[in-house]
Design a protein around this motif. Structure first.
Motif, PDB file in Angstrom:
ATOM      1  N   ASP A   1      -5.267   1.460   6.561  1.00 25.25           N
ATOM      2  CA  ASP A   1      -6.277   0.484   6.163  1.00 25.25           C
ATOM      3  C   ASP A   1      -6.419   0.402   4.640  1.00 25.25           C
ATOM      4  O   ASP A   1      -6.454  -0.696   4.074  1.00 25.25           O
ATOM      5  CB  ASP A   1      -7.623   0.850   6.788  1.00 25.25           C
TER       6      ASP A   1
ATOM      7  N   TRP B   1      -5.325   5.636  10.639  1.00 26.79           N
ATOM      8  CA  TRP B   1      -6.058   4.396  10.392  1.00 26.79           C
ATOM      9  C   TRP B   1      -6.523   4.338   8.932  1.00 26.79           C
ATOM     10  O   TRP B   1      -6.429   3.285   8.296  1.00 26.79           O
ATOM     11  CB  TRP B   1      -7.259   4.295  11.328  1.00 26.79           C
TER      12      TRP B   1
ATOM     13  N   ARG C   1      -3.334  -1.220   3.150  1.00 25.60           N
ATOM     14  CA  ARG C   1      -3.367  -2.671   3.325  1.00 25.60           C
ATOM     15  C   ARG C   1      -4.354  -3.327   2.361  1.00 25.60           C
ATOM     16  O   ARG C   1      -4.037  -4.351   1.730  1.00 25.60           O
ATOM     17  CB  ARG C   1      -3.758  -2.996   4.772  1.00 25.60           C
ATOM     18  N   GLN C   2      -5.529  -2.762   2.225  1.00 27.51           N
ATOM     19  CA  GLN C   2      -6.546  -3.377   1.389  1.00 27.51           C
ATOM     20  C   GLN C   2      -6.215  -3.287  -0.099  1.00 27.51           C
ATOM     21  O   GLN C   2      -6.564  -4.183  -0.871  1.00 27.51           O
ATOM     22  CB  GLN C   2      -7.913  -2.726   1.650  1.00 27.51           C
TER      23      GLN C   2
END
Length: 293
Positions: A140, A136, A143-144
């Motif tokens: 995450d 995760w 992606r950010q």
């Protein structure tokens, strides 16, 4: 002893996992996924992992002095980064070697009659949670900092990220089969988190960098706590009693957008430097027969 808390026979990673990729090849297939800037989310990932009581108290009560971040912060950071680097960019033989080293440490991590909860570092359920948190965190921050990957790329990286668990003792069949199955597992697992006051105090000190010399914790601690809170899922942020609202979210989004833009302009070797350094050090230790952890 329950089957879920026993050691398993070392897995044949050559048969069970995708063909290993080098750090360069990882960046070609998944641009930016192994960038050192992703470590900005490291504090949030530690909180996520320890939000499961079995993991939280396992770390809080750990008998492994060399692995305690408040006593050996540099060593603890090195071993964690090395694990991530080997799991994602190591060879099958390197993963096997690191797994054995982790097993030796985990053999010392188990609850006592005085522990508030029962735990064992070889428990596959707890190990799966830790591995799911690690995935995760990579997904995450990727992606950010880089934008949403296309479904095929996201799915391909997810399958490769199974090594974050199998380089522990998670059997391949315990890793959720695809991203949809992972999301189902993730939401169900998030519902099981709970952070007791002793664990919350420990994690707050980590978020505020109190394991570093005072000059660093006082100057950088508030910023790190803010960044850590920003990367946390809302329910975990609430468990930590971190204040967060629209104003903080907008500030966090601007910060991450700026940092991501600057990071994308850097050469790959600079972007991946933290992971490349610990991978080089690991391979040197492996050649020389030196301890990894």
């Amino acid at each position: 002893m329950d089957a879920d808390t026993t050691r398993t026979k070392p897995l044949s990673t050559r048969e069970q996992e995708p063909i290993p990729l080098t750090a360069r090849e990882l960046d070609q297939q998944f641009p930016g996924v192994l960038d050192g800037i992703s470590l900005l989310g490291g504090g949030a990932n530690v909180i996520l992992q320890l939000a499961r009581p079995g993991v939280g108290y396992g770390v809080l009560e750990s008998r492994v002095e060399s692995g305690q971040i408040f006593r050996r912060p540099l060593k603890r950071t090195r071993t964690t980064l090395t694990y991530l680097a080997v799991a994602l960019a190591g060879t099958n033989q390197e993963k096997q070697a690191y797994r054995q080293a982790v097993d030796e440490v985990h053999a010392q991590v188990y609850s006592t009659p005085q522990s508030p909860v029962q735990y064992n570092a070889f428990n596959h359920d707890l190990q799966l949670w830790v591995a799911a948190c690690l995935y995760w965190g990579f997904a995450d921050t990727w992606r950010q900092l880089r934008g949403e990957p296309d479904p095929a790329t996201a799915g391909s990286f997810y399958q490769r990220a199974a090594a974050l668990g199998t380089t522990l003792q998670v059997p391949p069949e315990r890793w959720p089969s695809d991203l949809a199955a992972y999301q189902t597992y993730w939401q169900q697992a998030l519902a099981r988190i709970h952070i007791d006051p002793p664990v919350r105090a420990y994690l707050t000190d980590i978020a505020e960098l109190k394991f570093l010399p005072t000059v660093f914790s006082r100057s950088l601690g508030p910023l790190n706590r803010f960044i850590t809170a920003g990367f946390l899922p809302p329910q975990v942020r609430e468990e930590m009693h971190f204040t967060w609202g629209e104003k903080q979210q907008k500030k966090f989004d601007r910060l991450i957008s700026t940092v991501g833009l600057v990071n994308r302009c850097l050469p790959r070797v600079i972007r991946q430097l933290p992971f490349l350094v610990v991978l080089w050090d690991f391979r040197r230790r492996l050649r020389n027969g030196a301890p990894f952890i």
